[in-house]
Motif scaffolding. Structure first.
Motif, short mmCIF file in Angstrom:
data_model
loop_
_atom_site.label_atom_id
_atom_site.label_comp_id
_atom_site.label_asym_id
_atom_site.label_seq_id
_atom_site.Cartn_x
_atom_site.Cartn_y
_atom_site.Cartn_z
N MET A 142 0.83 -1.20 0.00
CA MET A 142 0.00 0.00 0.00
C MET A 142 0.87 1.26 0.00
O MET A 142 0.57 2.23 -0.70
N HIS A 143 1.96 1.24 0.76
CA HIS A 143 2.88 2.39 0.76
C HIS A 143 3.45 2.60 -0.63
O HIS A 143 3.56 3.74 -1.10
N PHE A 144 3.84 1.52 -1.30
CA PHE A 144 4.40 1.63 -2.65
C PHE A 144 3.37 2.24 -3.60
O PHE A 144 3.68 3.14 -4.39
N LEU A 145 2.12 1.76 -3.53
CA LEU A 145 1.08 2.29 -4.40
C LEU A 145 0.81 3.76 -4.12
O LEU A 145 0.58 4.55 -5.04
N LEU A 146 0.81 4.15 -2.85
CA LEU A 146 0.63 5.56 -2.50
C LEU A 146 1.76 6.41 -3.08
O LEU A 146 1.54 7.48 -3.64
N LEU A 147 2.99 5.91 -2.95
CA LEU A 147 4.14 6.64 -3.48
C LEU A 147 4.04 6.77 -4.99
O LEU A 147 4.29 7.84 -5.55
N ALA A 148 3.63 5.70 -5.67
CA ALA A 148 3.45 5.74 -7.12
C ALA A 148 2.39 6.77 -7.49
O ALA A 148 2.55 7.53 -8.46
N GLY A 149 1.31 6.84 -6.70
CA GLY A 149 0.26 7.83 -6.95
C GLY A 149 0.76 9.24 -6.74
O GLY A 149 0.40 10.16 -7.49
N ILE A 150 1.61 9.42 -5.73
CA ILE A 150 2.16 10.75 -5.46
C ILE A 150 3.01 11.23 -6.63
O ILE A 150 2.97 12.39 -7.01
N ILE A 151 3.75 10.32 -7.22
CA ILE A 151 4.60 10.68 -8.35
C ILE A 151 3.77 10.89 -9.61
O ILE A 151 3.97 11.84 -10.37
N ALA A 152 2.78 10.01 -9.84
CA ALA A 152 2.01 10.05 -11.08
C ALA A 152 0.99 11.18 -11.13
O ALA A 152 0.76 11.76 -12.20
N CYS A 153 0.36 11.52 -10.01
CA CYS A 153 -0.72 12.53 -10.02
C CYS A 153 -0.29 13.88 -10.58
O CYS A 153 -0.98 14.44 -11.44
N PRO A 154 0.83 14.46 -10.14
CA PRO A 154 1.22 15.77 -10.70
C PRO A 154 1.51 15.69 -12.20
O PRO A 154 1.21 16.62 -12.94
#
Length: 192
Positions: A142-154
């Motif tokens: 879940m942490h990895f997916l959150l981090l991926a979302g943080i990078i991808a969203c902007p």
């Protein structure tokens, strides 16, 4: 919890109690000869006596001897009827954690070491939850997916995504704090 009526049920209840104390990998040994050890964990060993008479010093000595060279492991003893004075003195001398296991599966600390452990764990329980190894793996994913979302969203959504990502960062920071408290409570990280 249901009423404990057999020695095996007592062993399973002791394994559950040890998991609640932070030994997340604690499990009862298979039925049969156990060489004096009824519950094993990476950082602890335990013996369970589901007998009507008080547990004496010889039973504690067998557990101490069964530990052998694995001196990095804490020793726990669970007894239905409590402990003799000689057993209490031996446990004090060898830093063993003694608990009285009740028929409903609850435990009562029976010596100083167990009382201190119970106090520490009560404080820890107020700030962190115990996760099994499988839950911990899922938490990391879940942490990895959150981090991926943080990078991808902007990248995908521009400024709106950046604001949303900041919310994810706050959630991740809070979760990381809880994980650090978990590591401290389970002894995987020392308090300075």
């Amino acid at each position: 919890m249901a009423v404990i009526t057999t020695p095996r049920e007592a062993e399973l209840a002791a394994a559950l109690k040890m998991r609640l104390l932070g030994f997340v990998d604690a499990k009862a040994t298979p039925v049969g000869p156990d060489a004096g050890i009824d519950v094993v964990a990476s950082r602890a060993l335990a013996q369970v006596k589901w007998e009507a008479s008080k547990t004496g010093r010889p039973a504690l000595q067998r557990l101490y001897g069964a530990r052998g060279a694995r001196t990095d492991k804490d020793l726990y003893f669970f007894s239905l009827a409590g402990y003799s004075d000689h057993a209490l003195a031996y446990a004090q001398e060898h830093k063993m954690f003694l608990c009285q296991l009740r028929v409903d599966g609850s435990t009562v600390p029976a010596n100083h070491f167990a009382q201190e452990k119970a106090r520490f764990d009560e404080i820890s329980r107020q700030t962190a939850t115990v996760r099994t190894p499988a839950e911990e793996s899922l938490h990391k994913i879940m942490h990895f997916l959150l981090l991926a979302g943080i990078i991808a969203c902007p990248i995908i959504f521009g400024w709106i995504g950046l604001v949303g990502s900041l919310g994810f960062l706050v959630a991740l920071a809070v979760s990381g704090t809880r994980n650090e408290e978990y590591l401290i409570r389970t002894g995987q990280k020392k308090i300075k």
